[in-house]
Every structure is written in structure tokens, then in C-alpha cells.
Design a protein around this motif. Structure first.
Motif, PDB file in Angstrom:
ATOM      1  N   HIS A 113       0.885  -1.400   0.129  1.00 51.02           N
ATOM      2  CA  HIS A 113      -0.075  -0.112  -0.136  1.00 51.02           C
ATOM      3  C   HIS A 113       0.655   1.277  -0.075  1.00 51.02           C
ATOM      4  CE1 HIS A 113       0.928  -0.354   4.359  1.00 51.02           C
ATOM      5  NE2 HIS A 113       0.819   0.974   4.417  1.00 51.02           N
ATOM      6  N   CYS A 114       0.103   2.318  -0.529  1.00 48.26           N
ATOM      7  CA  CYS A 114       0.927   3.665  -0.406  1.00 48.26           C
ATOM      8  C   CYS A 114       0.463   4.153   1.096  1.00 48.26           C
ATOM      9  CB  CYS A 114       0.290   4.680  -1.424  1.00 48.26           C
ATOM     10  SG  CYS A 114       0.681   6.257  -0.942  1.00 48.26           S
ATOM     11  N   PRO A 115       1.729   4.647   1.976  1.00 48.84           N
ATOM     12  CA  PRO A 115       1.377   4.815   3.181  1.00 48.84           C
ATOM     13  C   PRO A 115       0.550   6.231   3.194  1.00 48.84           C
ATOM     14  CG  PRO A 115       3.734   5.046   2.634  1.00 48.84           C
ATOM     15  CD  PRO A 115       3.105   4.409   1.362  1.00 48.84           C
ATOM     16  N   GLY A 153       8.166   1.326   0.283  1.00 49.82           N
ATOM     17  CA  GLY A 153       8.681   2.766  -0.338  1.00 49.82           C
ATOM     18  C   GLY A 153       7.893   3.238  -1.311  1.00 49.82           C
ATOM     19  N   CYS A 154       7.357   4.216  -1.498  1.00 46.38           N
ATOM     20  CA  CYS A 154       6.301   4.671  -2.430  1.00 46.38           C
ATOM     21  C   CYS A 154       6.752   6.142  -2.926  1.00 46.38           C
ATOM     22  CB  CYS A 154       4.848   4.621  -1.768  1.00 46.38           C
ATOM     23  SG  CYS A 154       3.584   5.096  -2.928  1.00 46.38           S
ATOM     24  N   TYR A 155       6.634   6.220  -4.390  1.00 47.74           N
ATOM     25  CA  TYR A 155       6.971   7.403  -4.907  1.00 47.74           C
ATOM     26  C   TYR A 155       5.585   7.942  -5.814  1.00 47.74           C
ATOM     27  CZ  TYR A 155      11.531   5.888  -3.687  1.00 47.74           C
ATOM     28  OH  TYR A 155      12.610   5.369  -2.832  1.00 47.74           O
ATOM     29  N   CYS A 156       4.283   7.747  -5.480  1.00 45.43           N
ATOM     30  CA  CYS A 156       3.277   8.160  -6.124  1.00 45.43           C
ATOM     31  C   CYS A 156       3.015   9.639  -5.893  1.00 45.43           C
ATOM     32  CB  CYS A 156       2.025   7.353  -5.571  1.00 45.43           C
ATOM     33  SG  CYS A 156       1.429   7.595  -4.073  1.00 45.43           S
ATOM     34  N   GLU A 157       1.917  10.095  -6.636  1.00 46.85           N
ATOM     35  CA  GLU A 157       1.399  11.554  -6.589  1.00 46.85           C
ATOM     36  C   GLU A 157       0.862  11.925  -4.888  1.00 46.85           C
ATOM     37  OE1 GLU A 157       1.222  15.247  -7.710  1.00 46.85           O
ATOM     38  OE2 GLU A 157       2.078  13.689  -8.901  1.00 46.85           O
ATOM     39  N   ASN A 158       0.252  10.909  -4.443  1.00 41.18           N
ATOM     40  CA  ASN A 158      -0.083  11.452  -2.914  1.00 41.18           C
ATOM     41  C   ASN A 158       1.114  11.482  -2.116  1.00 41.18           C
ATOM     42  OD1 ASN A 158      -2.687  10.733  -2.896  1.00 41.18           O
ATOM     43  ND2 ASN A 158      -2.553   8.536  -2.653  1.00 41.18           N
ATOM     44  N   CYS A 159       2.248  10.587  -2.488  1.00 44.61           N
ATOM     45  CA  CYS A 159       3.459  10.695  -1.737  1.00 44.61           C
ATOM     46  C   CYS A 159       4.025  12.236  -2.015  1.00 44.61           C
ATOM     47  CB  CYS A 159       4.427   9.804  -1.469  1.00 44.61           C
ATOM     48  SG  CYS A 159       3.759   8.337  -0.905  1.00 44.61           S
ATOM     49  N   ALA A 160       3.936  12.481  -3.309  1.00 44.13           N
ATOM     50  CA  ALA A 160       4.805  13.839  -3.676  1.00 44.13           C
ATOM     51  C   ALA A 160       4.067  14.955  -2.969  1.00 44.13           C
ATOM     52  CB  ALA A 160       4.662  14.042  -5.085  1.00 44.13           C
TER      53      ALA A 160
END
Ligand SMILES: [Zn+2]
Length: 670
Positions: A113-115, A153-160
Motif C-alpha cells: 500500500h501507499c502509506p 517505499g512509495c513514489y506516487c503523486e499522493n506521496c509527492a
């Protein structure tokens, strides 16, 4: 203060939901035979508990909890959020993570999952609320176990977006961000917050043959801090929900030793008790495993839980050797020796399908109790039960400390140059091993820890010296402490910008040396160390070219254009001493230097005898618990000072000769 354990938990991961109901009674029968008194359940049951967005079904979990409770088996209840159900990913694709390569994942795997997904947070929170309301206060539940092996680890738009918020909080202005990351390099100045994107491989990240590197370490280190914090927020959300319904039962999540992901020192402050999963490879040195245990104990400075280990075989390493007869017992006792108050396995019954079907378990695919592994587990269960609660909470006093710091770990390994072979944990272990071989108890200490407790502190590759650290080290030495540091120390600040004015930067005055240049030696290349007593040792990897500024020379280089210049120095500072080791000595060379430092410091070993056995000490209520373990692969004589003592595990006199994996526990007045 949460409820402490009343016995050594002995059990492990149990997944009855993967088996038909009729198998469960047989499980309980076998658990009793093996002395198993605890089961970790519900680790990956989200899909079972919540078949769709609006339906929850706890009937099976109710039955499992009741069954274990009736059998007198303590429950470690997991929250199941380590793997989300397929329907969640299908309906809300943004809950899946985007990896370092920039790929949006489909449903699959675990820790997927994206945290920073609000959808994930909402559904995970709802599930935990249901669990906490239903099972909080159940007398058989002795511990809550949140998620599992956090590592996403997440590099998505939410995380940005969340990263930009994190940065605004940390830096306030974009100018401060540009300054911290030195973005004038390559003309990467940011003029708008939205220009900042996660440093994946599509952005500033680089892949050097499997090693993650970066164009802007300041940015990538901040992103690692941000990811660690993001996952920690997930943990805290679940913990806080549980606390509302169950304030007394300890809450943990299982960590992974020297895993590079989250900053475990920061995490441990939020955990009631540290737990971890110990999976050494067939060729992992025993000293490295001991170091991992000491690190896990050091996170809170308190006893910890061994949440997982395999009874024999693993499945996910390239070569999954069996644990030899006696090895699992000796390895479990090593864990307890270094501060564990539980011994738990992954897993109790071996899965019939999925990628872990070859992972060892207490109950094998044969289903029989007539196996070597089962017998060894049962023996250990009996021995641990014999200790009752006598050892629980026992302390591990240490006069030696080794600094460990995740910021340094990330930063050192992001650095491009001077050597691709420089890895953080290997360097830390080289120093730890010297203490270990001398039976000198070690605490693994954070850089903001209380240094005054120690007589000697090793701080190898203290590459990043953050605010306050140089001052704390100077205070420690001034008051009589002995510090050992060396190459690649004092180089950068907390944003990975170089401390100007000559290496080792803020440690220069303390060490009494200036490192003008750093030479890198390729594999197979060597230099030599020439000590003042005319002995020699090998050295490799990196060679600092040093100018003493008050320090005396302990050893000189034997070769190259810097032959005859200092390689290792000793500096009297205040009431204490600083050793600077400008290169990577071979094992004997480093042992010689550490012996000098230990002698200066007066740090005492757990046992004075010369022995190749591991001897480790815990202390409680005026008694000392001495664990004697043979990891040498050969027979070893009992240490002279322990001759005639009784082994508390077997009730018999200590043997004259310890066989390979021989183990004993002596309890005596401290
Ligand atoms: Zn994300």
C-alpha cells in the motif's frame, strides 16, 4: 506502563484460517506437546475479516481466539494490515504503491500500500477499530502486533504532495530547501513547491548495479526520512485506535534488525516493546547476529521480543540450509542472552501453498511430532518453561557502546565515491566484532543517546555529524571517555553538505588530525600498517592521508607514496583519549587497536577467561545469568572460572567440553 509478560512467550505465527477446522484440534494437541504457550494470529487475515467494503465477519477469528484461550495459549493479536484485500485495490487503485522505478503496482504481494493513501488509512483504521473494540481487554491477548515488517517505499503523486507538506513543515521556505539540498549544483533550483517530485529513478535517483544512488543526497535522505515518518504515522494511527479500547496491553510491530528502511530509533519511541524477526543466512557471522540483537535491545534500552525465526529452514534466501542439530536451540538462547524475553517462530504449521511452503515450521508437511525439528522445539520449550519468569526484564549492562544511526546509513551509501565497496553495516560490524570476540558487552547507541554511561565508544564511519553530536562526543572524551572513530567521519552535515575546513570537520580538533585526502584501494589492493612495536597488519578499502595536529602516531602506512605517514593516531583530549583509524585494518590489526582503546578505558568483559565460546551476561535482582554458547564449529573446553558450575537449563554440571552448538546457562550471585 503496559502489562509485562508473566512468562517467556514461546510460540509463533499461527495461521489456522489457512486450514480446515478439523486440523485445529490437532494443532493444539501438538502445541501442548512442544511446550508452546503463545500464538501470533491474524497477521494476514484482512480479506477473511472483510470480504467487501461494507461487510465484516469475525466469526472465525472469534472461534480461533476462544480455542487458544481455552487451551491456555497466550495470544499476540496482529491487525492484518500488512496485506490489503484485492477488492480494495480494484475499487481504489490509488492505494497501491508506486515503486522506485516509478511503476504503479497492480494488486499483489504484501506491504503493497501507499502509506499516504487516505483510502488505505480510512479502511485500515476502520478494521483496527473493529478489532480493538471486539478484542481489546480480552485476558488471553498479551500483545498487539500492528501490520507486519513495515517496508513500503512509495513514489506516487499522493506521496509527492505529502512530501511537499513535510518539507514545508521542516524548512518553512523554498529558499531553505534549495539551500539544504545545494540545488545550485547542476542548476536544479526550485521556484515552486510543485516542482519538487519524489527522487525515484525517473527523477534524481540512480541505479548503480543494484545500489541506489542519487544526484542529490540531501533530497533523497529527506525522502527516506519522510517515508519512515509516513509509515510511522500508519503505525501510530493503528496504535492510537487500539489504545482507546485497550490501554494496558503492549503494542508492537516486528522490525528487521539492520534493515535499511525506517529509522528504528525514531520508531521505538512510539512502541511499547520492540520486536524483531531474526533470519541470518547460512554464512552470517554469529557476531553479526549478536549485533542485530544488541541493536534491537538498544532501540529502547530494554528487553525485546523475538517475534520470528525459523525452527530450521528458510525459503527466501538463495541457499536455505537446515539448522544443524542443536543450532536452533543455541541460536534461540543467544537471542535471550542478548535481551529477548520471548522466543517465537515463523511459523507453527508449514503452509501447503504459496511462496512460503518451503519455509520451516514447528509442524512439518508430514504433520508428525516424530521429527528432529519438533523434538528440538519441544526440548527448548521445556527448558524455557523451567526458567519461569526469573529472567524476564533482566538488564544487559555494558561499558562499551557502538554508535548506529539510520541517517548515516542512508547518507554513507548514497555517496558516489570514494569506494563502491563501502557499506555501513559492514563497517559497524567490524568494530562490534572486536568487542564480541573479547566478551565485552556492547550497547548499540543512537547518536543522541546518553554517552556518559560508557567507558569506550566506537563511532566508525560517522560520516554525517548532525548538530550537537560533535559537542556530545567532545564532552564524553573530556570527562574521561575513550572514543574510536576514523575514515569517512565528520564529512557532512545533516543535509549531506560537506563540513568545510578540512576532514574530519567538526571532529578535527577532538581527533587531533587533519585528513587531507582519501585514497581508495580496489579489490585485491592492500597497504600495510606498521605499529610502533614493529608488528604489521594489512589494511585496505580506504586510506586517509593524515596530518597529526596534536595526536601521536600509533601506526604508519607501509607502502605507496604516503608510506611512513600516520594511518592510526591517538589523541589525549581532556581526561580521555581519541583513536583515529584512517583505514580499514584487517581483523587482527583492528583487534590490536581496539585492545589498546579498551585497556585505556578499563572496560570489563563478561568473563575474564580466554575462550572462543560466546559468553553473554544479563543481570536481575542481584543475580547474573551467564549464557555460554559454542558457535565455533569445533569442540571447546569449559572456561576455567566456570568449571564445576551447574547448567540451569539441564540441572547438570557444565560439561568439560562444549560440542558445536553446545549451550548452557549459569545463574549466580552478581
Ligand atoms: Zn504513495
Amino acid at each position: 506502563m503496559t502489562k509485562p509478560f508473566t512468562r517467556i512467550l514461546f510460540g509463533g505465527d499461527y495461521n489456522p484460517e489457512q486450514w480446515p477446522r478439523e486440523v485445529w484440534d490437532e494443532d493444539i494437541r501438538l502445541f501442548k506437546m512442544a511446550g508452546i504457550n503463545s500464538a501470533t494470529i491474524n497477521v494476514f487475515s484482512w480479506a477473511k475479516l472483510q470480504p467487501d467494503e461494507n461487510t465484516y465477519d469475525f466469526s472465525q477469528l472469534d472461534e480461533i481466539v476462544a480455542l487458544l484461550g481455552r487451551a491456555g495459549i497466550d495470544i499476540v493479536l496482529a491487525t492484518s494490515t500488512g496485506a490489503m484485500p484485492a477488492w480494495l485495490a480494484k475499487k481504489y487503485p490509488e492505494v497501491t504503491r508506486v515503486d522506485f522505478e516509478g511503476r504503479r503496482h497492480l494488486y499483489g504481494g504484501r506491504h503493497n500500500h501507499c502509506p499516504n493513501s487516505l483510502v488505505f488509512q480510512k479502511y485500515a483504521g476502520r478494521l483496527v477499530e473493529q478489532l480493538a473494540r471486539r478484542y481489546g481487554g480480552n485476558p488471553h491477548i498479551v500483545c498487539w502486533h500492528i501490520s507486519n515488517e513495515y517496508n513500503t517505499g512509495c513514489y506516487c503523486e499522493n506521496c509527492a504532495k505529502a512530501f511537499r507538506v513535510w518539507l514545508k513543515k521542516k524548512y518553512g521556505t523554498l529558499e531553505a530547501v534549495n539551500d539544504a539540498w545545494n540545488t545550485s549544483f547542476w542548476g536544479h533550483t526550485f521556484y515552486d513547491w510543485d516542482e519538487i517530485v519524489p527522487p525515484s529513478i525517473l527523477s534524481e535517483g540512480m541505479d548503480f548495479g543494484g545500489l541506489r544512488k542519487t544526484n542529490f543526497a540531501g533530497m533523497s535522505i529527506d525522502y527516506d526520512r519522510f517515508l519512515s515518518d509516513s509509515l510511522l504515522e500508519n503505525f501510530k494511527m493503528e496504535r492510537d485506535i487500539i489504545r482507546r479500547y485497550d490501554p494496558d496491553t503492549p503494542v508492537t510491530t516486528n522490525l528487521m534488525g539492520t534493515y535499511k528502511g525506517p529509522d528504528y530509533f525514531k520508531w521505538a519511541k512510539e512502541m511499547d516493546i520492540v520486536s524483531w524477526d531474526n533470519y541470518p543466512a547460512y554464512n552470517t557471522p554469529w557476531s553479526y547476529t549478536a549485533m542485530c540483537h544488541d541493536l534491537m535491545r538498544g532501540l529502547k534500552g530494554k528487553p525485546f521480543m523475538l517475534m520470528e525465526q525459523t525452527p530450521s529452514q528458510q525459503n527466501w534466501q538463495p541457499y536455505n540450509s537446515l539448522k544443524k542439530p542443536g543450532q536452533m536451540r543455541a541460536q534461540s538462547l543467544q537471542t535471550v542472552a542478548h535481551g529477548a524475553d520471548t522466543v517465537q517462530f515463523f511459523q507453527l504449521r508449514r503452509s501447503k501453498g504459496g511462496c512460503e511452503k518451503f519455509h520451516g515450521a514447528v509442524i512439518s508437511h508430514s504433520g508428525s511430532s516424530e521429527t528432529r525439528v519438533f523434538r528440538e522445539v519441544a526440548r527448548l520449550g521445556k527448558e524455557l518453561a523451567g526458567l519461569g519468569g526469573s529472567l524476564l526484564g533482566a538488564e544487559s549492562p555494558a561499558e562499551a557502546g557502538v554508535l548506529f544511526d539510520w541517517d548515516n546509513y542512508w547518507a554513507l551509501e548514497y555517496a558516489s565515491g570514494p569506494s563502491a565497496d563501502l557499506t555501513y553495516c559492514d563497517q559497524i560490524h567490524r568494530y562490534y566484532r572486536c568487542f564480541y570476540n573479547r566478551h565485552i558487552p556492547v550497547d548499540m547507541v543512537p547518536v543522541d543517546g546518553d554517552l556518559s554511561r560508557y567507558k569506550v565508544i566506537a563511532a566508525p564511519v560517522l560520516y554525517m555529524v548532525k548538530e550537537g553530536v560533535a559537542e556530545a562526543l567532545a564532552r564524553f572524551v573530556r570527562q574521561g571517555g575513550v572514543l574510536i572513530t576514523g575514515f569517512m567521519s565528520g564529512i557532512v552535515d545533516e543535509s549531506d553538505n560537506v563540513h568545510l575546513g578540512g576532514y574530519p570537520g567538526p571532529l578535527r580538533e577532538l581527533c587531533g588530525v587533519w585528513a587531507e585526502e582519501i585514497d581508495a584501494l580496489a579489490p585485491g589492493q592492500q597497504n600495510t600498517l606498521r605499529f610502533g612495536d614493529w608488528t604489521e597488519a594489512g589494511c585496505a578499502l580506504l586510506c586517509d592521508i593524515l596530518h597529526p595536529e596534536g595526536a601521536e602516531t600509533v601506526a604508519q602506512y607501509g607502502a605507496d607514496f604516503y608510506a611512513g605517514t600516520p594511518a592510526v593516531t591517538r589523541h589525549a583530549f581532556g581526561k580521555g583519549t581519541v583513536y583515529y583509524v584512517g583505514t580499514q585494518p584487517d581483523e587482527a590489526g583492528l583487534a590490536k587497536i581496539l585492545d589498546m582503546a579498551v585497556q585505556d578505558a578499563g572496560a570489563r568483559p563478561a568473563i575474564a577467561d580466554e575462550t572462543a565460546l560466546e559468553v553473554t551476561r544479563r543481570v536481575k535482582d542481584g543475580k547474573e545469568f551467564l549464557f555460554i554458547l559454542n558457535f565455533t564449529g569445533a569442540e571447546q573446553p569449559v572456561p576455567e572460572s566456570l568449571r564445576g558450575e551447574t547448567d540451569r537449563l539441564t540441572g547438570e554440571k557444565l560439561p568439560e567440553i562444549f560440542p558445536p552448538f553446545g549451550a548452557a546457562l549459569v545463574v549466580r550471585e552478581a
